[in-house]
Write a protein that holds these residues in place. Sequence first.
Motif, PDB file in Angstrom:
ATOM      1  N   ASN A 165      14.633  -6.548   4.943  1.00 37.65           N
ATOM      2  CA  ASN A 165      14.261  -5.582   5.981  1.00 37.65           C
ATOM      3  C   ASN A 165      12.776  -5.250   5.914  1.00 37.65           C
ATOM      4  N   TYR A 166      12.266  -5.032   4.703  1.00 44.51           N
ATOM      5  CA  TYR A 166      10.857  -4.707   4.545  1.00 44.51           C
ATOM      6  C   TYR A 166       9.975  -5.905   4.913  1.00 44.51           C
ATOM      7  N   TRP A 167      10.448  -7.100   4.594  1.00 41.14           N
ATOM      8  CA  TRP A 167       9.701  -8.302   4.946  1.00 41.14           C
ATOM      9  C   TRP A 167       9.610  -8.443   6.460  1.00 41.14           C
ATOM     10  N   MET A 168      10.721  -8.131   7.176  1.00 36.44           N
ATOM     11  CA  MET A 168      10.714  -8.196   8.635  1.00 36.44           C
ATOM     12  C   MET A 168       9.702  -7.213   9.221  1.00 36.44           C
ATOM     13  N   MET A 169       9.577  -6.039   8.592  1.00 39.13           N
ATOM     14  CA  MET A 169       8.586  -5.068   9.053  1.00 39.13           C
ATOM     15  C   MET A 169       7.165  -5.625   8.898  1.00 39.13           C
ATOM     16  N   CYS A 170       6.950  -6.329   7.776  1.00 42.79           N
ATOM     17  CA  CYS A 170       5.618  -6.900   7.530  1.00 42.79           C
ATOM     18  C   CYS A 170       5.277  -8.003   8.523  1.00 42.79           C
ATOM     19  N   LEU A 171       6.285  -8.569   9.200  1.00 47.07           N
ATOM     20  CA  LEU A 171       6.051  -9.633  10.166  1.00 47.07           C
ATOM     21  C   LEU A 171       5.836  -9.099  11.582  1.00 47.07           C
ATOM     22  N   ASP A 172       5.858  -7.776  11.732  1.00 44.76           N
ATOM     23  CA  ASP A 172       5.672  -7.165  13.057  1.00 44.76           C
ATOM     24  C   ASP A 172       4.164  -7.010  13.300  1.00 44.76           C
ATOM     25  N   PRO A 173       3.545  -7.876  14.102  1.00 42.17           N
ATOM     26  CA  PRO A 173       2.083  -7.852  14.238  1.00 42.17           C
ATOM     27  C   PRO A 173       1.555  -6.589  14.897  1.00 42.17           C
ATOM     28  N   PHE A 174       2.272  -6.053  15.886  1.00 40.97           N
ATOM     29  CA  PHE A 174       1.778  -4.871  16.595  1.00 40.97           C
ATOM     30  C   PHE A 174       1.748  -3.649  15.681  1.00 40.97           C
ATOM     31  N   ARG A 175       2.778  -3.503  14.854  1.00 41.69           N
ATOM     32  CA  ARG A 175       2.805  -2.382  13.921  1.00 41.69           C
ATOM     33  C   ARG A 175       1.693  -2.519  12.884  1.00 41.69           C
ATOM     34  N   LEU A 176       1.581  -3.696  12.281  1.00 47.62           N
ATOM     35  CA  LEU A 176       0.574  -3.892  11.243  1.00 47.62           C
ATOM     36  C   LEU A 176      -0.842  -3.761  11.798  1.00 47.62           C
ATOM     37  N   ASP A 177      -1.081  -4.339  12.978  1.00 46.13           N
ATOM     38  CA  ASP A 177      -2.424  -4.264  13.581  1.00 46.13           C
ATOM     39  C   ASP A 177      -2.815  -2.819  13.863  1.00 46.13           C
ATOM     40  N   ALA A 178      -1.844  -2.016  14.349  1.00 44.24           N
ATOM     41  CA  ALA A 178      -2.134  -0.614  14.666  1.00 44.24           C
ATOM     42  C   ALA A 178      -2.498   0.171  13.410  1.00 44.24           C
ATOM     43  N   TYR A 179      -1.751  -0.049  12.332  1.00 45.79           N
ATOM     44  CA  TYR A 179      -2.056   0.645  11.076  1.00 45.79           C
ATOM     45  C   TYR A 179      -3.367   0.137  10.469  1.00 45.79           C
ATOM     46  N   GLU A 180      -3.591  -1.159  10.560  1.00 44.49           N
ATOM     47  CA  GLU A 180      -4.827  -1.724  10.014  1.00 44.49           C
ATOM     48  C   GLU A 180      -6.056  -1.157  10.730  1.00 44.49           C
ATOM     49  N   GLU A 181      -5.937  -0.987  12.062  1.00 41.04           N
ATOM     50  CA  GLU A 181      -7.039  -0.406  12.835  1.00 41.04           C
ATOM     51  C   GLU A 181      -7.330   1.022  12.379  1.00 41.04           C
ATOM     52  N   ALA A 182      -6.284   1.819  12.177  1.00 42.34           N
ATOM     53  CA  ALA A 182      -6.487   3.205  11.731  1.00 42.34           C
ATOM     54  C   ALA A 182      -7.121   3.251  10.341  1.00 42.34           C
ATOM     55  N   ILE A 183      -6.698   2.358   9.463  1.00 42.21           N
ATOM     56  CA  ILE A 183      -7.258   2.322   8.101  1.00 42.21           C
ATOM     57  C   ILE A 183      -8.726   1.918   8.133  1.00 42.21           C
ATOM     58  N   ARG A 184      -9.054   0.955   9.002  1.00 38.83           N
ATOM     59  CA  ARG A 184     -10.465   0.549   9.144  1.00 38.83           C
ATOM     60  C   ARG A 184     -11.335   1.740   9.531  1.00 38.83           C
ATOM     61  N   GLN A 185     -10.817   2.573  10.418  1.00 37.06           N
ATOM     62  CA  GLN A 185     -11.605   3.712  10.908  1.00 37.06           C
ATOM     63  C   GLN A 185     -11.842   4.773   9.827  1.00 37.06           C
ATOM     64  N   HIS A 186     -11.089   4.714   8.735  1.00 35.67           N
ATOM     65  CA  HIS A 186     -11.254   5.689   7.651  1.00 35.67           C
ATOM     66  C   HIS A 186     -12.159   5.178   6.529  1.00 35.67           C
ATOM     67  N   ARG A 187     -12.809   4.038   6.742  1.00 35.12           N
ATOM     68  CA  ARG A 187     -13.599   3.448   5.666  1.00 35.12           C
ATOM     69  C   ARG A 187     -14.753   4.337   5.214  1.00 35.12           C
ATOM     70  N   GLN A 188     -15.233   5.189   6.110  1.00 34.54           N
ATOM     71  CA  GLN A 188     -16.372   6.048   5.754  1.00 34.54           C
ATOM     72  C   GLN A 188     -15.941   7.277   4.955  1.00 34.54           C
ATOM     73  N   GLN A 189     -14.618   7.498   4.859  1.00 41.11           N
ATOM     74  CA  GLN A 189     -14.123   8.702   4.175  1.00 41.11           C
ATOM     75  C   GLN A 189     -13.121   8.295   3.097  1.00 41.11           C
ATOM     76  N   LYS A 190     -13.594   7.977   1.931  1.00 41.16           N
ATOM     77  CA  LYS A 190     -12.673   7.619   0.859  1.00 41.16           C
ATOM     78  C   LYS A 190     -11.813   8.830   0.498  1.00 41.16           C
ATOM     79  N   ALA A 191     -10.508   8.598   0.357  1.00 42.31           N
ATOM     80  CA  ALA A 191      -9.586   9.705   0.120  1.00 42.31           C
ATOM     81  C   ALA A 191      -8.604   9.341  -0.979  1.00 42.31           C
ATOM     82  N   ILE A 192      -7.833  10.345  -1.382  1.00 43.48           N
ATOM     83  CA  ILE A 192      -6.712  10.144  -2.303  1.00 43.48           C
ATOM     84  C   ILE A 192      -5.460  10.106  -1.434  1.00 43.48           C
ATOM     85  N   TRP A 193      -4.883   8.934  -1.259  1.00 49.00           N
ATOM     86  CA  TRP A 193      -3.802   8.738  -0.287  1.00 49.00           C
ATOM     87  C   TRP A 193      -2.422   8.847  -0.933  1.00 49.00           C
TER      88      TRP A 193
END
Length: 482
Positions: A165-193
């Motif tokens: 199930n988790y592997w299938m989630m990792c194969l969802d390009p729209f979900r991963l791309d959306a999260y990757e875009e948000a993470i890219r935008q936080h590059r200037q603010q290092k945080a404790i996640w």
Amino acid sequence: MESFETVTIPSRDKQYIIERLEEHEHMTHEEAVDSVDELAHYYTAIKHGKNGSPSKMVDKAWHAHILNTQMYMDFTKAEIGRFVHHVPYWSGHQSNGTEDDIYEYLVSQLGAEHVNATVWVRDGAICENSSHSLGRCQNAFLPMRNPTDKKRNVFHLISRYDPFNYWMMCLDPFRLDAYEEAIRQHRQQKAIWLDIGTGAHMPLTRLLIKYETAEHVYAVEANREAYRFAKNLRECLSDEEKRKISLYGCYSNNIDWHAQDPRPNAIIHEIIGCIPLDEGCIKVMHDTIKNPNGEVYSCIPYKIGTLCMPVSRPKRSRISSFCSFILSSSMKIIKDVGIQGMFNPHKDAFLCETPQFIEEFILQDYVRKPLESHRVFKTKFIVEKRTGKWAGVFLAPHVLTSKDNRNGIAEIDGLKRMTNWPVRYVQMYYYQKAIDVKQGDEIHVVFESDLTKECPTYRLEAWVNNNYLLRSSFAWIGPAIY
């Protein structure tokens, strides 16, 4: 009302009945407690001479009580003043009253706020011409019980996930791309996640490390098998990456985050269901974000919501049938009132051009407020098809992983693109009783929810034009398993 004497079930009897219902009727603890509370109300009605039948849940609690014969005899003689016989319905005995009679009597004596309507309303009820049903559905949630999984809740849902199930989630390009875009935008603010529900492959944690967005990541996974898989995966990472990742095999609210050093100040998660909140997102976030004293300045995703679209009875696409086959779910469209999951549903079922939100939340802001036990949203759609038969609605997730969506990548729209989240089809009418509609007709929708529990309760009510008395209602407790 002060002189109205109520029956109290002794704590020992309660404990016995609750354990019996959990073990033999597969009720959750909450359902069992609610059933016993309403059994006490039913005994109260009997004591005051009211005739009528118990609901299914109350009847199960009553049966459990009766099976302990000595306990039941002692109780009825002490509390009601006589031994109360249980005479089931058969051709030689017909009840002098109904379940509705008992419910309405209790409401009149105790007040609606003191009677748990979910225990008294029939499963998956439709509100049509019955005056009893119409009156009660205005103020009650109607529980849908899934006969294949009566203990359905978030924790059982988590235990059902496996690495596939988790592997299938990792194969969802729209979900991963959306999260990757948000993470890219936080590059200037290092945080404790804090990564809630990191999954077997820890995709979000690894993206945080990849883009150097995190000083440290606390990755939390409650599924035991997924946690073991993630633990082995972490061991394969470089020493620098391992140093930045702390992995916990528990629920996020089991840990005192305020006491951690360093303390998390940003949250990322993907605990989003097909109806975004039905896997407990709001409750989990609410309990977690107050743990570090509310010192959380960033949250991914930024906003989540549920899109609604009135539809005629849809057809299965080949993709939807294939996905249903893989997931061992039904490949047929339901005929009765109910809810099911559909992948990539046909757009020709749409009765309107544009969906509407029936719930929408900016997570970081909303979870800081007290959770709502009765949230109501009302809207109306204008039919744009020339003619059609309205049968129900599609419900789909809409996620904005970042507030900045100028390039459109941070948006996940479950009605526009096929994702691993199936669209929920809620059929409001029996398939042969779909409502004829034409261009310009109004379809009114009321969406109610109780967000105070990990498994939210939902109720959907809808009608055409001014035909409010012919409205249909359906309710369920999330997550709805397709």
